[in-house]
Enzyme design. Structure first.
Site, short mmCIF file in Angstrom:
data_model
loop_
_atom_site.label_atom_id
_atom_site.label_comp_id
_atom_site.label_asym_id
_atom_site.label_seq_id
_atom_site.Cartn_x
_atom_site.Cartn_y
_atom_site.Cartn_z
N TYR A 190 18.72 98.72 -50.14
CA TYR A 190 19.76 97.88 -49.54
C TYR A 190 19.59 96.43 -50.03
CZ TYR A 190 16.04 96.99 -46.01
OH TYR A 190 14.86 96.70 -45.36
N ARG A 225 11.36 89.55 -46.50
CA ARG A 225 10.40 89.21 -45.44
C ARG A 225 9.88 87.77 -45.49
NH1 ARG A 225 7.27 93.57 -42.78
NH2 ARG A 225 8.60 95.39 -42.89
N GLU A 234 -3.45 82.26 -35.86
CA GLU A 234 -3.28 83.22 -36.96
C GLU A 234 -4.56 83.24 -37.80
OE1 GLU A 234 -1.18 85.60 -38.27
OE2 GLU A 234 -2.58 85.65 -39.95
N GLN A 235 -5.00 84.45 -38.15
CA GLN A 235 -6.26 84.56 -38.90
C GLN A 235 -6.13 84.04 -40.34
OE1 GLN A 235 -7.32 88.73 -39.00
NE2 GLN A 235 -5.53 89.34 -40.15
C1 LIG Z 1 7.62 100.43 -45.28
C2 LIG Z 1 7.92 99.71 -44.04
C3 LIG Z 1 9.23 99.31 -43.79
C4 LIG Z 1 9.57 98.69 -42.58
N1 LIG Z 1 10.86 98.33 -42.37
C5 LIG Z 1 11.21 97.78 -41.18
C6 LIG Z 1 12.58 97.41 -40.91
O1 LIG Z 1 13.48 97.57 -41.73
N2 LIG Z 1 12.87 96.89 -39.70
C7 LIG Z 1 11.92 96.68 -38.75
O2 LIG Z 1 12.26 96.20 -37.66
N3 LIG Z 1 10.61 96.99 -38.99
C8 LIG Z 1 10.24 97.54 -40.16
N4 LIG Z 1 8.93 97.84 -40.40
C9 LIG Z 1 7.91 97.58 -39.35
C10 LIG Z 1 7.49 96.12 -39.31
O3 LIG Z 1 7.02 95.71 -40.57
C11 LIG Z 1 6.38 95.88 -38.26
O4 LIG Z 1 6.75 96.51 -37.06
C12 LIG Z 1 6.21 94.36 -38.01
O5 LIG Z 1 5.73 93.73 -39.15
C13 LIG Z 1 5.29 94.11 -36.83
O6 LIG Z 1 5.23 92.72 -36.57
P1 LIG Z 1 4.05 92.12 -35.67
O7 LIG Z 1 4.25 90.65 -35.70
O8 LIG Z 1 3.99 92.84 -34.38
O9 LIG Z 1 2.72 92.53 -36.44
P2 LIG Z 1 2.21 92.10 -37.87
O10 LIG Z 1 3.34 91.91 -38.82
O11 LIG Z 1 1.15 93.08 -38.25
O12 LIG Z 1 1.58 90.67 -37.64
C14 LIG Z 1 0.33 90.52 -36.99
C15 LIG Z 1 -0.22 89.14 -37.33
O13 LIG Z 1 -1.42 88.96 -36.60
C16 LIG Z 1 -2.43 88.47 -37.46
N5 LIG Z 1 -3.72 88.94 -36.93
C17 LIG Z 1 -4.20 90.21 -36.93
N6 LIG Z 1 -5.40 90.26 -36.36
C18 LIG Z 1 -5.70 89.00 -35.97
C19 LIG Z 1 -6.82 88.39 -35.32
N7 LIG Z 1 -7.89 89.13 -34.95
N8 LIG Z 1 -6.79 87.06 -35.07
C20 LIG Z 1 -5.72 86.29 -35.43
N9 LIG Z 1 -4.64 86.81 -36.09
C21 LIG Z 1 -4.63 88.15 -36.33
C22 LIG Z 1 -2.08 89.06 -38.82
O14 LIG Z 1 -2.66 88.31 -39.89
C23 LIG Z 1 -0.57 88.98 -38.81
O15 LIG Z 1 -0.09 87.73 -39.27
C24 LIG Z 1 8.56 98.45 -41.60
C25 LIG Z 1 7.23 98.81 -41.86
C26 LIG Z 1 6.91 99.44 -43.05
C27 LIG Z 1 5.48 99.85 -43.31
#
Ligand SMILES: Cc1cc2nc3c(=O)[nH]c(=O)nc-3n(C[C@H](O)[C@H](O)[C@H](O)COP(=O)(O)OP(=O)(O)OC[C@H]3O[C@@H](n4cnc5c(N)ncnc54)[C@H](O)[C@@H]3O)c2cc1C
Length: 406
Positions: free
Chosen positions: A212, A107, A36-37
């Site tokens: 909610y 979250r 993780e970055q």
């Molecule tokens: C307003 C809003 C409401 C939402 N509500 C919902 C909901 O109710 N339900 C739902 O299912 N989804 C919801 N979402 C979507 C959800 O937030 C995302 O789909 C989810 O956070 C994606 O998770 P992820 O782990 O794939 O990516 P991310 O949460 O983006 O995590 C990526 C991780 O990788 C790390 N990273 C990035 N680049 C690098 C690198 N080069 N090297 C090392 N680490 C790195 C980052 O620091 C981060 O910790 C919502 C989004 C928004 C904007």
């Protein structure tokens, strides 16, 4: 996996990366290291819904009860309302078997609960991935801090700006939806007595407001979608004035109960809404993608995290079948084939839901919009909430086995 010495690097310690680490360890039996970055794991102080399709996966991973206890299960189905608070229709909130409901999660609670299930020795913070290189056997990852290490395979869970995605030859431009959201939480004690402990969405012309309960009903999440042409070539989010938000829902055309809710907000921040077109491939050799890195979607079906959780189960199920590290590319190809289809439907569906909530495009006729929302409710229960990611992956595995015998 037959070879338990298999080492996999998961890039990204968000909700997707941590769930993948749990699933790959518990179901596929491989050794996982999460990079993780950031210098500590964390999430924005807002809400997210864990939907029944993800709850089913978390239950199989043995973490659902713990997560549910930290969240808020609503009193019943949610409601879609018009701008004055009149009922349009109820909203799906549980699966057809009534086994799993939508659970509102703060979250930071969700990320801490997931992180608590991963061996801390296997999480490397402060490692920002710079490059991924496919080797003759395995994959090399290199970080900004000068560290590099070789693994048998790499899973990119590094979000919308994924570095790993470049290594699978997918180049994309995030697409701005034309909307921003104001997000945040308020203390539930600030709401009038008897405030419904359910999800409510007020839909007006060209904007909507959702709220909610979270965190054992002590907090309420809110998300307000507003059209915006503010230039988003700089940051995509930042602090916002509560008066800006209140002005968007002021006047006689909006429900006074909603206006009262908004008056209780003392802190909010804005967020530009982006997604991208479905990718044409997620995997190359022993490198694959998961979560937003593979399929960023608009939040209007609340499925971004839920799809990352489904991805994790599917990936672990396909990988568990691999006998040797040389089988990993085939396992990743199978995972990609199954998951790309599912998530493309939800990426497109989330755009459509947003257009409906905000009465855009063909939904400019509000009566037609309301009718479409009613139809969408039953589809959501059967097609989204009833989906069993493990069963679908197992069924696909059987098909792939038959094909290889022929
Ligand atoms: C307003 C809003 C409401 C939402 N509500 C919902 C909901 O109710 N339900 C739902 O299912 N989804 C919801 N979402 C979507 C959800 O937030 C995302 O789909 C989810 O956070 C994606 O998770 P992820 O782990 O794939 O990516 P991310 O949460 O983006 O995590 C990526 C991780 O990788 C790390 N990273 C990035 N680049 C690098 C690198 N080069 N090297 C090392 N680490 C790195 C980052 O620091 C981060 O910790 C919502 C989004 C928004 C904007």
């Amino acid at each position: 996996m037959a070879n338990q010495a298999t080492r996999i690097a998961v890039i990204g310690g968000g909700m997707g990366g941590l769930t993948a680490a749990i699933a790959l360890t518990r179901i596929a039996g491989v050794q996982v290291t999460v990079f993780e970055q950031a210098s500590k794991l964390g999430e924005v102080g807002a809400g997210v819904t864990v939907a029944p399709n993800a709850a089913r996966v978390l239950d199989k991973l043995g973490v659902y009860e713990k997560i549910k206890a930290l969240g808020a299960v609503p009193d019943g189905h949610g409601v879609y309302l018009d701008s004055m608070g009149n009922m349009v229709t109820d909203a799906a909130w549980e699966d057809s078997a009534k086994q799993y409901q939508n659970v509102g999660m703060y979250r930071p609670d969700l990320i801490n609960a997931l992180a608590g299930e991963v061996d801390p020795e296997t999480i490397r913070l402060g490692h920002r991935l710079k490059s991924v290189e496919a080797l003759e056997s395995g994959v090399r990852v290199e970080f900004d801090n000068g560290v590099h290490e070789d693994f048998d395979a790499v899973v990119g869970a590094d979000g919308i700006h994924s570095v790993v995605r470049k290594a699978v030859d997918q180049h994309l431009e995030p697409v701005y939806s034309g909307y921003i959201v104001y997000r945040g939480v308020i203390d539930a004690s600030r709401l009038p007595e008897g405030w419904p402990m359910i999800s409510q969405v007020w839909m007006g012309n060209n904007r909507h407001f959702m709220c909610y309960p979270l965190q054992q009903r002590n907090l309420f999440n809110f998300v307000a979608g507003i059209p915006s042409d503010r230039p988003l070539n700089g940051p995509w989010s930042g602090p916002a004035e509560t008066s800006e938000l209140a002005a968007e829902f002021a006047g006689d055309g909006w429900d006074p109960k909603l206006q009262h809710f908004i008056e209780q907000i003392d802190k909010t921040f804005w967020w530009g809404l982006f997604d991208h077109e479905p990718l044409t491939n997620w995997s190359r050799g022993a490198i694959t993608l998961l979560g937003d890195a593979a399929h960023t979607m608009l939040p209007h079906q609340g499925q971004g995290v839920n799809q990352a959780i489904e991805d994790s189960m599917a990936l672990a199920t396909f990988l568990a079948e691999a006998d040797d590290v040389s089988d990993i590319p085939e396992a990743f190809r199978r995972y990609t084939a199954v998951r790309m289809q599912r998530t493309a439907i939800l990426q497109n569906g989330s755009r459509r839901s947003g257009a409906m909530f905000d009465a855009q495009y063909e939904f400019a006729d509000l009566k037609k919009r309301d009718a479409d929302i009613r139809v969408g409710r039953d589809f959501r229960r059967s097609a989204v909430f009833d989906y069993d990611a493990e069963k679908v992956a197992e069924k696909a595995l059987n098909r792939f086995r038959r094909i290889s015998v022929v």
